[in-house]
Design an enzyme around this catalytic site. Structure first.
Site: not given
Ligand code: NAD
Length: 524
Positions: A170, A243, A277, A375
């Site tokens: 997803k 992650e 990240c 962040e």
């Molecule tokens: P997000 O948490 O908003 O969304 C991530 C994913 O989760 C998306 O596909 C979203 O549709 C899905 N999602 C949202 N609500 C959900 C739910 N209730 N149940 C299941 N899935 C759901 O994050 P984002 O804005 O897409 O990404 C940015 C964040 O990701 C930042 O905090 C960044 O630091 C982190 N990130 C971490 C890493 C790592 O490797 N540690 C890498 C990249 C990004």
């Protein structure tokens, strides 16, 4: 009597180019039933995929690597169109990372997934043959973010697939087209359609995947979503890898090269418009260098060219959407109101479009400001001074996050000593961010930055269940520790303990004589 239910409209999402606002496509969101059906198809297809063996799956990786190498420019352009980052970054931080992840798995998956003999140390179990067997979990769900829309789902998926799992991905609703490119490449490389599937949608589609019949979930995204996922997964004891976000500190020690470290800070803070990240989110500089360092960062930030990532000269593209720009602008305003000085940037760039924010360098920041605690996920480099190494370590560790950190010094031994004291999943000495591209290195955080690891051997281990196989080589013998208890049994066992753990040769010999009577003693 027939009941006529109103037909529910299928939800659609628009894929938007964050640079131009152009709608790149419209996609239908998968609902609960469609997600469940995708997982059921994946489960049905997985057994044959697991059965075809690692060699076959490594051959798929080779084909994938070749296909991606041939399509590298197209894939990079698709990433830039949907996520905004400069083409060069799409090539280096996404395509290259995935090509190398495939290389790592091609070279190592066979060895790491092979059965592993487990020799036994205790005399009591020497007659048993122990083996560790690595089995695929079955169906792995992957939920991924938009900021690395190709490299994150691809590296996770390659590891899951080579280990014999089926995958249902997803992707982020903000960059789903790139995920469809990935699916196309995998299918062209020999991965059956049902073994790798993409379900499109927003949070609710991700939540449906979490509730579906998957065997493990690999989630990359924000701490807030990650905590909700962990709670829901706990309800059904679903194993998860999380992650999550970071607030990575950069420590510039008093012997650092100011020119090199300031270039690193500027790249580390502004790469992908700060939406990484692993980006540098806090910079601590020894007081003796701080003014020169901050001035160098400001000068370099002002030279960066902000604009359309499709132009080869662009250094920094747009942010993913206006909401994110507003968060960054609000954090910068909060810092200014609390006494931070803006040395570069500090404003939106409306002439370029609604999603652009100037690369910003802030001085005189403190831990009371949001910019040093939450962040930011934008192109902001906040700089704070320190007086002693101990203080730098304390400041670095004063965060709820623990993804990565970096230390800058000419003395690598000193850097290593401090690195061992930092609470983070990765600490780099004299480099930033690039650990993500080191395919051998595990990626993941401590504290709020997550649970588990992706990439490298540890990432591959997350994709398998370890089964312990124990083959007893004396099938005709009752074991000495079975029923037959009594005084002589107790003495035999005491003797055995003396043999194994007693001090001194004579005690061991006496123990051996007593313990040996257990062999062949009458058992129930
Ligand atoms: P997000 O948490 O908003 O969304 C991530 C994913 O989760 C998306 O596909 C979203 O549709 C899905 N999602 C949202 N609500 C959900 C739910 N209730 N149940 C299941 N899935 C759901 O994050 P984002 O804005 O897409 O990404 C940015 C964040 O990701 C930042 O905090 C960044 O630091 C982190 N990130 C971490 C890493 C790592 O490797 N540690 C890498 C990249 C990004």
């Amino acid at each position: 009597m027939d009941v006529h239910l109103p037909k529910q409209e299928t939800r659609r999402i628009a894929c938007v180019n964050p640079t131009t606002g152009e709608v790149l496509g419209q996609l239908e969101c998968a609902d609960e039933a469609q997600v469940a059906a995708a997982v059921a198809r994946a489960r049905a297809a997985q057994a044959a995929w697991a059965k075809c063996g690692v060699k076959h799956r490594v051959a798929m990786l080779r084909a994938f690597q070749e296909n991606l190498q041939a399509a590298r420019s197209e894939v990079a352009a698709a990433i830039t169109r949907e996520a905004g980052k400069p083409l060069a970054e799409a090539l280096v931080t996404e395509v290259l990372v995935v090509l190398d992840a495939a290389r790592f798995l091609i070279e190592n998956a066979g060895r790491f997934l092979r059965d592993e003999p487990l020799p036994h140390g205790s005399l009591a179990t020497k007659l048993k043959l122990g083996t560790l067997v690595r089995e695929p979990h079955g169906v792995i769900g992957i939920i991924s973010p938009w900021n690395y829309p190709f490299s994150i789902p691809a590296t996770d998926a390659l590891a899951a697939l080579v280990a014999g799992n089926a995958v249902v991905l997803k992707p982020s609703e903000l960059a789903p087209l790139v995920a469809l490119n990935l699916a196309g490449l995998l299918q062209a490389s020999g991965v059956p359609e049902d073994v790798f599937q993409v379900v499109i949608g927003e949070g609710p589609t991700g939540a449906a995947l979490l509730r579906s019949d998957i065997d493990k979930l690999v989630f990359t995204g924000s701490v807030q979503t990650g905590k909700g996922i962990a709670a829901a997964a706990a309800e059904r004891l679903l194993p998860v890898v999380l992650e999550l976000g970071g607030k990575d500190p950069m420590l510039v020690l008093d012997d650092a090269d100011v020119d090199v470290a300031s270039s690193a800070a500027v790249w580390g803070a502004f790469v992908n418009a700060g939406q990484a990240c692993l980006s540098v989110e806090r910079c601590y500089v020894h007081r003796s260098l701080c003014a020169a360092f901050a001035e160098a960062c400001a000068r370099k930030a002002k030279q960066l060219r902000v604009g359309d990532g499709m132009h080869p000269e662009t250094d920094i593209g747009p942010m993913i959407h206006e909401r994110q720009v507003q968060i960054v602008a609000a954090d910068v305003e909060d810092a200014k109101a609390r006494g931070a000085r803006v040395l570069a940037g500090g404003m939106r760039l409306p002439e370029l479009g609604p999603n652009f924010y100037a690369p910003t360098v802030l001085a005189d920041v403190t831990h009371e400001m949001r910019i040093m605690r939450e962040e930011t996920f934008g192109p902001v480099l906040p700089i704070m001074s320190f007086d002693h190494d101990d203080e730098a370590v304390r400041l670095a560790n004063d965060s709820e996050y623990g993804l990565a950190a970096s230390i800058w010094t000419q003395d690598s031994k000193r850097g290593e000593r401090l690195a061992r004291r930092i609470h983070a999943g990765t600490v780099m000495v004299n480099d930033v961010v690039s650990c993500f591209g080191i395919s051998e290195a595990p990626h993941g955080g401590v504290k709020a930055s997550g649970i588990g690891r992706t990439h490298g051997r540890f990432g591959l281990e997350e994709m398998v269940r370890v089964k312990y196989l124990d083959i007893d080589r004396t099938p005709g013998m009752k074991k000495p520790w079975w029923y037959g208890y009594g005084e002589s049994f107790r003495r035999q066992m005491e003797g055995f303990l003396d043999l194994e753990f007693g001090r001194g040769l004579s005690r061991k010999v006496r123990g051996a004589l007593r313990g040996a009577r257990a062999i062949g003693a009458k058992r129930l």
